[in-house]
Design an enzyme around this catalytic site. Sequence first.
Site, PDB file in Angstrom:
ATOM      1  N   LYS A 183      27.212  -9.466 -34.937  1.00  0.00           N
ATOM      2  CA  LYS A 183      27.016  -9.343 -34.604  1.00  0.00           C
ATOM      3  C   LYS A 183      25.094  -8.570 -33.872  1.00  0.00           C
ATOM      4  O   LYS A 183      25.051  -7.813 -35.075  1.00  0.00           O
ATOM      5  CB  LYS A 183      27.509  -8.132 -32.905  1.00  0.00           C
ATOM      6  CG  LYS A 183      27.107  -8.465 -31.745  1.00  0.00           C
ATOM      7  CD  LYS A 183      28.409  -7.527 -31.038  1.00  0.00           C
ATOM      8  CE  LYS A 183      27.933  -7.610 -30.155  1.00  0.00           C
ATOM      9  NZ  LYS A 183      28.616  -6.144 -29.252  1.00  0.00           N
TER      10      LYS A 183
HETATM   11  C1  E4P Z   1      29.824  -5.679 -26.156  1.00  0.00           C
HETATM   12  O1  E4P Z   1      30.022  -7.359 -26.952  1.00  0.00           O
HETATM   13  C2  E4P Z   1      28.812  -5.034 -25.738  1.00  0.00           C
HETATM   14  O2  E4P Z   1      28.021  -4.379 -26.667  1.00  0.00           O
HETATM   15  C3  E4P Z   1      29.308  -4.564 -24.278  1.00  0.00           C
HETATM   16  O3  E4P Z   1      30.306  -5.329 -23.738  1.00  0.00           O
HETATM   17  C4  E4P Z   1      28.454  -4.043 -23.350  1.00  0.00           C
HETATM   18  O4  E4P Z   1      28.640  -2.918 -22.839  1.00  0.00           O
HETATM   19  P1  E4P Z   1      28.302  -1.958 -21.078  1.00  0.00           P
HETATM   20  O5  E4P Z   1      26.871  -2.963 -21.006  1.00  0.00           O
HETATM   21  O6  E4P Z   1      29.503  -1.292 -21.074  1.00  0.00           O
HETATM   22  O7  E4P Z   1      27.498  -1.350 -22.638  1.00  0.00           O
END
Ligand code: E4P
Length: 219
Positions: free
Chosen positions: A88
Amino acid sequence: MKFFIDTANLEQIKEANDLGILDGVTTNPSLMAKEGISGKENIMNHYKTICEIVDGGDVSAEVISTDFEGMIREGEELAALHEQIVVKIPAIKDGIKAIKYLSSKGIKTNCTLIFNVGQALLAAKAGATYVSPFVGRLDDISSDGLQLIQDIVHVFNYYGYDTQVLAASIRHTMHIVECMRIGADVVTAPLNAIMGLMKHPLTDIGLQKFLDDYHKLNK
Ligand code: E4P
């Protein structure tokens, strides 16, 4: 449509996997910190454990570096951990370069922190496996997160990109339902939002009536 769970909590990952509907997991440094996981060795071991819980599903593990060399070094280390790891990488200039490099080596990538359609297009051109537009964080600042999902789905279909739209930052069940309507390839959500899909009072009332009627004649 694929379902990923958005957590680093092993109990919740097991619970979703036991349902038989889980296609993968997304984590980020904040989710890892929430579980108290720190130190490189512990972090790497935690990713491996997650991969072993999810049968064959993609597991996104995020780099901490923000420069090209650091991102590709971390990305290669993460990818070598387990075949299910997806690296990622944030949607910044060096991130796009790192996605191009890693995808040319056959390493799966997920371009994260996507807040506009241009970022998604650049990530797709670089060969990202997934792009992660953040629905909830846009809604939080009076922007339309679901509209962004719709726009990216449209652009990728129009130009024929294989990159999958992974709707992230999902706050509740209706976000998931709307993502289905729009045609997102994947939704990553907390366990409670996924479980909300199966709730309906008429299901509970109907089941109770069926059981009551059965038991009246079958003492
Ligand atoms: C996942 O890939 C993301 O990092 C995550 O969904 C972020 O979510 P949040 O905005 O609730 O922190």
